[in-house]
Scaffold this active site. Structure first.
Site, PDB file in Angstrom:
ATOM      1  N   ASP A 115      20.678 -61.591   1.087  1.00 46.69           N
ATOM      2  CA  ASP A 115      19.827 -61.315   0.145  1.00 46.69           C
ATOM      3  C   ASP A 115      19.059 -60.237  -0.041  1.00 46.69           C
ATOM      4  OD1 ASP A 115      20.292 -63.933  -1.148  1.00 46.69           O
ATOM      5  OD2 ASP A 115      19.359 -64.931   0.529  1.00 46.69           O
ATOM      6  N   ASP A 174      25.962 -66.170  -6.202  1.00 40.44           N
ATOM      7  CA  ASP A 174      24.502 -65.540  -6.196  1.00 40.44           C
ATOM      8  C   ASP A 174      24.514 -64.115  -5.580  1.00 40.44           C
ATOM      9  OD1 ASP A 174      24.679 -68.207  -5.364  1.00 40.44           O
ATOM     10  OD2 ASP A 174      22.494 -68.474  -5.146  1.00 40.44           O
TER      11      ASP A 174
HETATM   12  N1  GLY Z   1      19.987 -67.633  -4.403  1.00 37.47           N
HETATM   13  C1  GLY Z   1      19.704 -68.851  -4.227  1.00 37.47           C
HETATM   14  C2  GLY Z   1      19.615 -69.492  -5.608  1.00 37.47           C
HETATM   15  O1  GLY Z   1      19.845 -69.244  -6.684  1.00 37.47           O
HETATM   16  O2  GLY Z   1      18.924 -70.479  -5.415  1.00 37.47           O
END
Ligand code: GLY
Length: 395
Positions: A115, A174
């Site tokens: 992330d 994501d």
């Molecule tokens: N990246 C995690 C979410 O969208 O919850």
């Protein structure tokens, strides 16, 4: 009985359009101006609720929820503040933005998840864009190096989460969002390898994450030695075969952004396909703010996800920049509907309420019973981004 239920369902699906039609719409220029002024005041309320060393996430049952800086959302608060500062030049907001950056600065060497793009580019990326400070650029470059440690050559992707009882080498949709930082660093004097990783990851994701209708699986788990797909599944969606709404938003934004950096037509085709899936879906409500999953049980009574709406609005505004004719009109007008919906009383907080967040009614992880129908910091971030983009490109 069935007829009555169907009638109720139809009425509920129409509620969005009814509430849109209740009062004359503010001109977009005025709405954007008012929203940034409101955010300046509302974020002073939010700022008071954050303990030292934490970043704000949500507000539930009267309590502010703040998380550790290693949480994937730690960059959205400073990023939101930079968007507000850029429009208002409010010095108090700038000071808060700088302090919020300091809080998360040490993440630049963190390699524990995928992330880093969310955490360090939404924050330091905006700070550098607005201030041009070289120290911010150095932090973004260092963060890209940390993220690159998670690239798995056999899989041709960046690994999202660590190996666990459930997964070997999971890659989630994501993760497309983290590629923005990788592209940017290479295009701005950094090592070209980051952009190569981004392109390879995006190509692998096109191959393995999508169904023929351009909807996306949430998680693809790979064998890290051979790169073979072990299974396609979900974590935050309604079912393995469902279309989790925020995931569709990440995909839309991700391929639009990949086209920005590469001008590769395959990415544009992918982004348009995803946009058409979203906008033509029979379960997209009239106000165009999705339910938390396009296949959620209980539609039209299922919870909404304002964060997905905000993110999609921002992505569609960019995609409209790369398209012409009817498609351009369709994407821009859908984004406008989303912005008007989010700025209306159904989703928008009143000053001093909602723990200081701008938007209500997001859903983080419904199947995990986590963050359901609450404000979420990234809903605010992408909403502010959508407003700023609209002003820059369309006014
Ligand atoms: N990246 C995690 C979410 O969208 O919850």
């Amino acid at each position: 009985m069935m007829k009555k239920i169907n009638l109720a369902a139809t009425l509920l699906l129409l509620i969005g359009s009814v509430s849109c039609a209740q009062s004359p719409k503010k001109p977009m220029a005025q709405l954007i101006n008012d929203e940034f002024k409101f955010a300046t005041d509302q974020y002073q309320v939010l700022a008071k609720n954050i303990p030292a060393g934490k970043t704000p996430q949500s507000f539930d049952k009267g309590k502010s929820i703040n998380y550790d800086i290693k949480w994937w959302c730690s960059g959205f608060y400073s990023g939101s503040l930079w968007y507000i500062y850029e429009q208002t030049k409010d010095e108090g907001i700038k000071q808060e933005a700088e302090a919020a950056l300091k809080t998360i600065e040490s993440n630049q060497t963190y390699t524990g998840n995928h992330d880093l793009g969310f955490m360090m580019y939404c924050s330091f990326g905006n700070a550098y864009r607005i201030t041009g400070k070289p120290e911010y650029k150095a932090i973004i470059q260092r963060s890209a190096e940390s993220l690159a440690t998670r690239y798995r050559p056999a899989v041709k992707s960046i690994q999202s989460w660590n190996k666990s009882k459930l997964w070997e080498c999971p890659v989630i949709i994501d993760n497309m969002m983290n590629l923005e930082m990788m592209n940017w660093v290479s295009d701005n004097g950094g090592n070209p390898k980051y952009k190569e990783i981004a392109i390879t990851h995006a190509n692998t994701t096109i191959k393995n994450h999508f169904r023929p209708d351009f909807s996306s699986y949430h998680v693809v788990d790979y064998n890290p030695q051979t790169g073979e797909v072990i299974r396609k599944a979900t974590w935050q969606g309604a079912a393995n075969c469902s279309a989790w709404s925020r995931g569709q938003g990440w995909a839309l934004y991700g391929y639009t952004m990949m086209y920005r950096f590469t001008k590769d037509e395959a990415y544009l085709k992918q982004a348009k396909g995803i946009a058409h899936f979203i906008l033509n879906h029979p379960n997209l409500p009239a106000d165009k703010i999705p339910f938390w999953d396009f296949d959620a049980q209980g539609i039209p009574f299922a919870k909404r996800d304002a964060s997905a709406g905000a993110l999609m609005a921002s992505a569609l505004l960019e995609l409209a920049q790369y398209t012409k004719g009817n498609e351009k009109t369709e994407f821009k007008s859908a984004a406008e509907t989303m912005i008007y919906s989010l700025s209306g009383s159904a989703y928008h907080a009143k000053l001093g309420e909602n723990g200081g967040f701008l938007l209500m009614h997001s859903t983080g992880a419904y199947p995990l019973n986590s963050e359901i129908d609450v404000p979420l910091i990234y809903a605010d971030y992408y909403y502010l981004e959508a407003l700023a983009r609209y002003k820059k490109w369309y006014l």
